[in-house]
Design a protein around this motif. Structure first.
Motif, short mmCIF file in Angstrom:
data_model
loop_
_atom_site.label_atom_id
_atom_site.label_comp_id
_atom_site.label_asym_id
_atom_site.label_seq_id
_atom_site.Cartn_x
_atom_site.Cartn_y
_atom_site.Cartn_z
N GLU A 156 -6.10 -5.49 -0.29
CA GLU A 156 -5.51 -5.92 0.97
C GLU A 156 -4.82 -7.28 0.83
N TRP A 202 -5.08 -1.62 -5.99
CA TRP A 202 -4.48 -2.15 -4.77
C TRP A 202 -5.56 -2.87 -3.99
N ARG A 234 0.84 -1.20 0.00
CA ARG A 234 0.00 0.00 0.00
C ARG A 234 0.88 1.26 0.00
#
Length: 470
Positions: free
Chosen positions: A411, A409, A395
């Protein structure tokens, strides 16, 4: 071919053999065990004793155990020892002691396995070659490789790795190499070492196992090279440096499609060879391999010629056509040095849009956030069009990228994999890279499935049966 008799194995380990058996192989995994293998009941995540009955049912000649497991007859063919891992180590030392093979040991922060595989390919045709399987380079992988070594081996290539201080020296002393090569020193496992100098000292411990008059093959162009030289000197080794300023060095590197044509000078001798890769970082490792093989007495020109048969293993930078895209699958592992090399490979390929899909780099210690953010300043990114990423550390790279290069992006890599078809387009050149534990290989798997469907050769029910004309 007999590898171990019951008597030989008992003498090597100090154990008690039940039955008169002969092993033709050594295995630690019932999923891949073959008839005639000696099964080693190691305890790791699972207790290997729980699989002894299964191993014997699959044809194992015997099992190395510290007790007779439940469900196994009291008179089963076994080699009973106080502790299985030390017994495997003893078996490895005995395997090493009974051979006259030249031993080449390889370590380094990046490229151990691919370099070992290069050496094996280069030696094809120069006698009986034995090498570690996969990445068998740890406290059980090294003794297992030595225990599997046939008596008549001419050259053995042993891969030695580490995660924590103090692991390499005992493995090198077990292998007792004639030649020890370090591929490079880079920021990997920094959590355990604190600084790159600590990594260099641990990698340089491989020289402690060198036989008298052994050769240390070291990377010449690093800030940590003086540390490696000092450790090699302390071991009494002959030192051969490889790199731009080394005794083994490249003279010219010429791209040829998805391959490289290289001319090099190895300890005063000129050689030419090809590599089936566009990764320039593989060139230096190939030159180091040739220096190591030359030090071991191999035919240098034949070894150089056969390097053209080597290809990067799955997950370690091989370039493949996948339906309408070209994929660089480098998802096996990552640290700042190997990511830099992967991005340089991507930037150097000619074709369509260049896309990087990156997962977290792990075990980098206190500076891990800064190291991820710093990727945004990599000079190769000037030639990369789009960067997708996954993981909490990536990140920081995502946020540091210019908007024009900032892709998706997520997680987790699984979330990114779920949208794989939306990450790329026909004609793209795609690099997928991250630490193994980041699970970014899930994106590779998803791209492969999409590539099969998107391939022009895929049977589409809407067109099946129609005649197609160019």
């Amino acid at each position: 071919m007999s590898l171990w008799t019951a008597a030989d194995a008992a003498a090597a380990t100090g154990g008690r053999a039940q039955g008169d058996w002969t092993a033709t192989g050594v295995s630690i995994d019932t999923r891949t065990i073959r008839p005639g293998d000696l099964f080693i009941a190691l305890t790791d995540i699972r207790d290997g004793h729980d699989f002894v009955a299964q191993a014997l049912d699959k044809g194992a000649c015997a099992a190395l155990v510290s007790r007779i497991p439940d469900g196994v007859p009291a008179n089963a063919p076994l080699l009973i020892v106080p502790d299985v891992l030390p017994a495997l180590e003893a078996l490895g030392r005995a395997g090493r002691a009974r051979t006259d093979a030249k031993i080449i040991a390889i370590t380094g922060s990046v490229g151990k396995t691919s370099t070992k595989d290069m050496a094996r390919a280069a030696l094809a045709g120069q006698g009986r070659i034995h090498a570690a399987e996969a990445s068998y380079n740890n406290h059980w992988g090294v003794p297992l490789t030595l225990a599997r070594m046939p008596k008549g081996t001419d050259v053995a290539i042993i891969e030695i790795g580490m995660n924590h201080p103090g692991e390499i020296a005992p493995l090198s002393r077990m292998a007792r190499p004639h030649v020890a090569m370090i591929t490079t020193i880079a920021a990997a496992h920094l959590e355990a070492f604190g600084a790159i100098e600590g990594i260099a000292r641990e990698k340089g411990a491989i020289f402690e196992g060198l036989l008298p008059m052994g050769t240390a093959v070291i990377p010449e162009d690093l800030s940590t090279t003086p540390i490696l030289r000092d450790l090699a000197d302390a071991a009494g080794a002959l030192i051969v440096g490889f790199g731009e300023a080394g005794m083994a060095r490249p003279v010219s590197i010429e791209p040829q499609g998805d391959a490289l044509k290289i001319r090099a000078r190895i300890s005063g001798e000129s050689v030419a060879f090809s590599l089936q890769t566009t990764g320039a970082h593989f060139v230096m490792n190939a030159i180091g391999v040739l220096a190591a093989l030359n030090a071991a007495g191999a035919d240098l020109k034949d070894a150089a010629r056969r390097l053209g048969d080597w290809q990067p293993p799955k997950g370690r930078g091989a370039v493949e056509t996948l339906g309408p895209i070209r994929l660089i699958d480098d998802a096996f592992n990552a640290n700042p040095a190997s990511l830099k090399a992967g991005l340089a490979t991507l930037a150097g390929l000619q074709g369509g849009r260049r896309v990087a899909i990156l997962g977290d780099m792990l075990e980098l210690g206190a500076d891990e956030i800064a190291m991820h953010r710093a990727v945004a300043d990599d000079p190769s990114l000037g030639a990369v069009d789009l960067i997708h990423s996954a993981g909490p550390l990536m990140r920081h790279l995502h946020d540091a990228l210019p908007a024009s290069k900032r892709g998706e992006w997520r997680e987790t890599a699984a979330e990114l994999a779920a949208m794989a078809p939306d990450l790329v387009a026909p004609g793209d050149i795609v690099l997928v890279k991250g630490s193994k534990s980041s699970r970014v290989s899930a994106v590779v798997d998803a791209l492969r499935k999409w590539g099969q469907i998107a391939s022009p050769d895929h049977d589409d029910p809407r067109t099946k049966g129609r005649e197609t004309r160019d």
